[in-house]
Enzyme design. Structure first.
Site, PDB file in Angstrom:
ATOM      1  N   LYS A   1      -4.805   6.735   1.070  1.00 45.09           N
ATOM      2  CA  LYS A   1      -4.297   6.776  -0.308  1.00 45.09           C
ATOM      3  C   LYS A   1      -3.433   8.001  -0.604  1.00 45.09           C
ATOM      4  O   LYS A   1      -2.427   7.900  -1.287  1.00 45.09           O
ATOM      5  CB  LYS A   1      -5.466   6.743  -1.292  1.00 45.09           C
ATOM      6  CG  LYS A   1      -6.141   5.383  -1.435  1.00 45.09           C
ATOM      7  CD  LYS A   1      -7.139   5.432  -2.584  1.00 45.09           C
ATOM      8  CE  LYS A   1      -7.684   4.074  -2.965  1.00 45.09           C
ATOM      9  NZ  LYS A   1      -8.569   3.463  -1.981  1.00 45.09           N
TER      10      LYS A   1
ATOM     11  N   ARG B   1      -3.861  -4.715   6.122  1.00 41.37           N
ATOM     12  CA  ARG B   1      -4.666  -5.749   6.782  1.00 41.37           C
ATOM     13  C   ARG B   1      -4.516  -7.037   5.994  1.00 41.37           C
ATOM     14  O   ARG B   1      -3.883  -7.062   4.946  1.00 41.37           O
ATOM     15  CB  ARG B   1      -6.136  -5.335   6.740  1.00 41.37           C
ATOM     16  CG  ARG B   1      -6.566  -5.019   5.300  1.00 41.37           C
ATOM     17  CD  ARG B   1      -8.060  -4.879   5.138  1.00 41.37           C
ATOM     18  NE  ARG B   1      -8.422  -4.205   3.911  1.00 41.37           N
ATOM     19  CZ  ARG B   1      -8.623  -4.786   2.743  1.00 41.37           C
ATOM     20  NH1 ARG B   1      -8.444  -6.091   2.629  1.00 41.37           N
ATOM     21  NH2 ARG B   1      -8.971  -4.089   1.680  1.00 41.37           N
TER      22      ARG B   1
HETATM   23  P1  ADP Z   1      -9.581  -6.783  -0.988  1.00 35.46           P
HETATM   24  O1  ADP Z   1      -8.447  -6.343  -1.804  1.00 35.46           O
HETATM   25  O2  ADP Z   1      -9.226  -7.443   0.288  1.00 35.46           O
HETATM   26  O3  ADP Z   1     -10.563  -7.493  -1.785  1.00 35.46           O
HETATM   27  P2  ADP Z   1     -11.610  -4.818  -0.872  1.00 35.46           P
HETATM   28  O4  ADP Z   1     -11.353  -3.407  -1.237  1.00 35.46           O
HETATM   29  O5  ADP Z   1     -12.429  -5.644  -1.800  1.00 35.46           O
HETATM   30  O6  ADP Z   1     -10.201  -5.421  -0.577  1.00 35.46           O
HETATM   31  O7  ADP Z   1     -12.256  -4.822   0.557  1.00 35.46           O
HETATM   32  C1  ADP Z   1     -12.315  -5.969   1.370  1.00 35.46           C
HETATM   33  C2  ADP Z   1     -13.566  -5.963   2.153  1.00 35.46           C
HETATM   34  O8  ADP Z   1     -13.646  -4.829   2.959  1.00 35.46           O
HETATM   35  C3  ADP Z   1     -14.801  -5.975   1.307  1.00 35.46           C
HETATM   36  O9  ADP Z   1     -15.724  -6.783   1.998  1.00 35.46           O
HETATM   37  C4  ADP Z   1     -15.222  -4.515   1.270  1.00 35.46           C
HETATM   38  O10 ADP Z   1     -16.610  -4.383   1.105  1.00 35.46           O
HETATM   39  C5  ADP Z   1     -14.778  -4.063   2.632  1.00 35.46           C
HETATM   40  N1  ADP Z   1     -14.323  -2.675   2.693  1.00 35.46           N
HETATM   41  C6  ADP Z   1     -13.323  -2.115   2.011  1.00 35.46           C
HETATM   42  N2  ADP Z   1     -13.140  -0.849   2.381  1.00 35.46           N
HETATM   43  C7  ADP Z   1     -14.058  -0.580   3.322  1.00 35.46           C
HETATM   44  C8  ADP Z   1     -14.376   0.561   4.113  1.00 35.46           C
HETATM   45  N3  ADP Z   1     -13.711   1.699   4.002  1.00 35.46           N
HETATM   46  N4  ADP Z   1     -15.367   0.468   4.996  1.00 35.46           N
HETATM   47  C9  ADP Z   1     -16.035  -0.690   5.132  1.00 35.46           C
HETATM   48  N5  ADP Z   1     -15.776  -1.782   4.431  1.00 35.46           N
HETATM   49  C10 ADP Z   1     -14.806  -1.755   3.533  1.00 35.46           C
HETATM   50  P1  ADP Z   2     -10.117   0.490  -3.585  1.00 30.23           P
HETATM   51  O1  ADP Z   2      -9.630   1.152  -2.357  1.00 30.23           O
HETATM   52  O2  ADP Z   2     -11.536   0.709  -3.842  1.00 30.23           O
HETATM   53  O3  ADP Z   2      -9.675  -0.947  -3.626  1.00 30.23           O
HETATM   54  P2  ADP Z   2      -8.072   0.947  -5.619  1.00 30.23           P
HETATM   55  O4  ADP Z   2      -7.272   2.181  -5.792  1.00 30.23           O
HETATM   56  O5  ADP Z   2      -7.385  -0.243  -5.085  1.00 30.23           O
HETATM   57  O6  ADP Z   2      -9.367   1.283  -4.771  1.00 30.23           O
HETATM   58  O7  ADP Z   2      -8.700   0.591  -7.050  1.00 30.23           O
HETATM   59  C1  ADP Z   2      -9.629  -0.440  -7.229  1.00 30.23           C
HETATM   60  C2  ADP Z   2      -9.693  -0.816  -8.701  1.00 30.23           C
HETATM   61  O8  ADP Z   2     -10.061   0.320  -9.501  1.00 30.23           O
HETATM   62  C3  ADP Z   2      -8.370  -1.277  -9.293  1.00 30.23           C
HETATM   63  O9  ADP Z   2      -8.125  -2.644  -9.081  1.00 30.23           O
HETATM   64  C4  ADP Z   2      -8.545  -0.948 -10.762  1.00 30.23           C
HETATM   65  O10 ADP Z   2      -9.331  -1.909 -11.412  1.00 30.23           O
HETATM   66  C5  ADP Z   2      -9.339   0.355 -10.712  1.00 30.23           C
HETATM   67  N1  ADP Z   2      -8.440   1.536 -10.746  1.00 30.23           N
HETATM   68  C6  ADP Z   2      -8.026   2.256  -9.691  1.00 30.23           C
HETATM   69  N2  ADP Z   2      -7.221   3.269 -10.081  1.00 30.23           N
HETATM   70  C7  ADP Z   2      -7.117   3.184 -11.424  1.00 30.23           C
HETATM   71  C8  ADP Z   2      -6.441   3.953 -12.432  1.00 30.23           C
HETATM   72  N3  ADP Z   2      -5.716   5.021 -12.125  1.00 30.23           N
HETATM   73  N4  ADP Z   2      -6.576   3.569 -13.710  1.00 30.23           N
HETATM   74  C9  ADP Z   2      -7.323   2.505 -14.042  1.00 30.23           C
HETATM   75  N5  ADP Z   2      -7.986   1.749 -13.160  1.00 30.23           N
HETATM   76  C10 ADP Z   2      -7.900   2.085 -11.855  1.00 30.23           C
END
Ligand code: ADP
Ligand code: ADP
Ligand code: MG
Length: 500
Positions: free
Chosen positions: A116, A291
């Site tokens: 990130k 991915r």
């Molecule tokens: P998507 O946008 O594909 O839904 P998610 O953030 O929900 O992405 O993650 C997809 C899958 O990968 C979920 O099953 C989540 O629990 C798993 N996951 C995400 N990040 C990690 C991580 N750093 N280590 C292990 N599992 C992860």
């Molecule tokens: P992850 O790696 O866990 O998927 P993301 O950065 O994609 O993390 O954020 C996951 C979710 O958290 C987003 O879909 C949104 O709902 C919330 N989120 C993340 N960043 C922000 C932000 N700056 N402001 C508001 N909501 C956020």
């Protein structure tokens, strides 16, 4: 030419990947932990190899063991699925060193854009980003300085985060120290990296993401958007395409921004650029998932493309077989993640044994799952059991179809999010397309009441069926394609055990 692929994953995504590989004539090698002996993905593959105890660290995250199995089994490629090692640059690197094609982007791309903080540094000025600041571990940031820069609320996020973990909203100066230490320790425990950073918290945005596909010849195309704002704990539950909030101009602007991000690192294979869209329809870069995404099937339904097939072709060095102008999405697709969780207990994972299940069917209904009768649902792996995806010519018809299919879907043995998804499909604000990432929290009361009604109706139907059977009255024919003799009785027992 790839001939034989190790699938370094489990569950529904391993099953889904194997299906495409088989259509392409490839040999499929599965791996399984001690908790997954005889699991559907292992049974479906041409060969399956044990890789260790149930805990992911001792099995699905063991790079050395996975490479060893791949080489012993004569594989020439590895597909990582999603989660586990799919965004791990060291794994992609280890595959390369072992002479195995990694069906995904290069380790360099993963390092540069999958992380990130690296990504926002790299994309500064190229793509609109949420205002942010690097916040090194060990360095105690001054909350008043942060307040001057961002104003409350702001968000603390894990640099290596995923799955919505390691995030804390800060609304007051007093809450800062505690939120910081919680975010750091959660990130350290979940990702082995306690690095966190701070950015502006956008109130009730929409989550809209762009699917990308790139080849090793410098071509990158975008395949439309997915709206993923129905979330619990910052994790997606329902996804649809097209987004009710995106018009042609915004779609193109986001698509082109996503392609710029990918081209900045010479990205190839499938990838997703996630954005937040605020009330003024400004969009901000969130992260890149390097991915295949859980919700990729909705894009497949409207584009007619098989994204895993495209990933394999790219890994074989083929150029993309189509250009941006050829991408013409059609109709509307929606996905509900079916998770073993109890919405009434703040989405706590629900564990148990799958006593029986019935899958929905009918036109334009797709189910990606790895359910099996007798299968154990524990705490070692993700709570997602299945994905239900439907397509229709327009959004309204897609929502009706989804509600119908959800009502046919039965899983006995664990609590699931099926009744909640039924309630969401019927909610007037959702039907009107007026929703954002705060929707589930905001409407929890009404949705959970409706969730209870749907569950109760299902239990009453099961009880009625049982009563008719006991009296020897003829039963209506079972529907679904997995009706097993034991399941009705199991449903009854389950109903009695848990109560409505
Ligand atoms: P998507 O946008 O594909 O839904 P998610 O953030 O929900 O992405 O993650 C997809 C899958 O990968 C979920 O099953 C989540 O629990 C798993 N996951 C995400 N990040 C990690 C991580 N750093 N280590 C292990 N599992 C992860
Ligand atoms: P992850 O790696 O866990 O998927 P993301 O950065 O994609 O993390 O954020 C996951 C979710 O958290 C987003 O879909 C949104 O709902 C919330 N989120 C993340 N960043 C922000 C932000 N700056 N402001 C508001 N909501 C956020
Ligand atoms: Mg994300």
């Amino acid at each position: 030419m790839i001939r034989s692929v190790l699938i370094a994953n489990r569950g529904e995504i391993a099953v889904r990947v194997i299906r495409t590989l088989r259509e392409m004539g490839k040999r499929c090698i599965a791996v399984f932990s001690e908790a997954d002996a005889g699991a559907p993905h292992a049974a479906l593959a041409d060969e399956a190899h044990p890789i260790g105890p149930p805990a992911p660290r001792e099995s699905y995250l063991r790079i050395d063991r996975l490479i060893e199995v791949a080489l012993e089994a004569g594989c020439d490629a590895v597909h990582p699925g999603y989660g586990f090692l799919s965004e791990n640059a060291d794994f992609a690197e280890a595959c390369r060193q072992a002479g195995l094609a990694f069906i995904g982007p290069s380790p360099e791309s993963i390092r540069a854009i999958g992380h990130k903080l690296n990504a926002r540094t790299l994309l500064q000025g190229k793509v609109p980003t949420v205002p942010g600041q690097f916040c090194d571990i060990g360095h105690a940031p001054d909350v008043h300085e942060l307040e001057r820069e961002f104003g409350f609320p702001f968000l603390i996020k894990a640099a290596s985060g995923g799955g919505g973990r390691g995030m804390r909203v800060v609304r007051t100066a007093e809450g800062f120290a505690r939120a910081l230490s919680e975010a750091r320790s959660e990130a350290g425990a979940a990702f082995g990296d306690p690095t966190v950073f701070v950015e502006k918290y956008v109130e009730n945005p929409r989550h809209v993401e762009i699917q990308l596909l790139g080849d090793t010849h410098g071509n990158v195309v975008w395949l439309g958007e997915r709206e993923c704002s129905i979330q619990r704990r910052h994790q997606k539950l329902v996804e649809e395409t097209p987004s009710p909030a995106v018009d042609a101009a915004l779609r193109r602007a986001m698509g082109e921004a996503a392609v710029r991000a990918a081209k900045a690192v010479g990205y190839h294979s499938a990838g997703t650029v996630e954005f937040l869209v605020d009330r003024d329809r400004e969009f901000y870069f969130l992260e890149v998932n390097t991915r295949l995404q859980v919700e990729h099937p909705v894009t497949e339904m409207v584009t007619g493309l098989d994204l895993v097939r495209e990933q394999v072709r790219v890994a074989e060095g083929e150029p993309l077989s189509f250009r941006q102008e050829d991408v013409a999405p059609r109709g509307h697709a929606i996905e509900c993640r079916i998770c073993a969780e109890d919405p009434h207990q703040r989405f706590m994972p629900s564990t148990g044994e799958i006593a029986g299940y019935e899958l929905p069917g009918g036109p334009f209904v797709r189910i990606d799952h790895a359910l099996s009768v007798g299968g154990k649902v524990g705490l070692f792996y993700d709570s997602m059991l299945a994905k239900l995806i439907v397509w229709a010519a327009d959004r309204e018809a897609a929502l009706d179809r989804m509600a119908r299919a959800l009502r046919e879907f039965r899983i006995v043995g664990v609590r699931t999010t099926i009744p909640l998804s039924v309630a969401i499909m019927g909610h007037p604000e959702f039907r009107a397309g007026r929703y954002d990432t705060g929707f589930l929290d905001r409407h929890a009361g009404e949705l959970l009441r409706e969730n209870g009604n749907v569950e109760l109706a299902a239990l009453l139907a099961a009880a009625l069926e049982y009563e008719q059977k006991r009296r020897g009255a003829p039963l209506p024919a079972a529907h679904g394609n997995h009706a097993s003799s034991g399941w009705t009785a199991a449903a009854r027992l389950e109903g009695l055990r848990k109560g409505p």
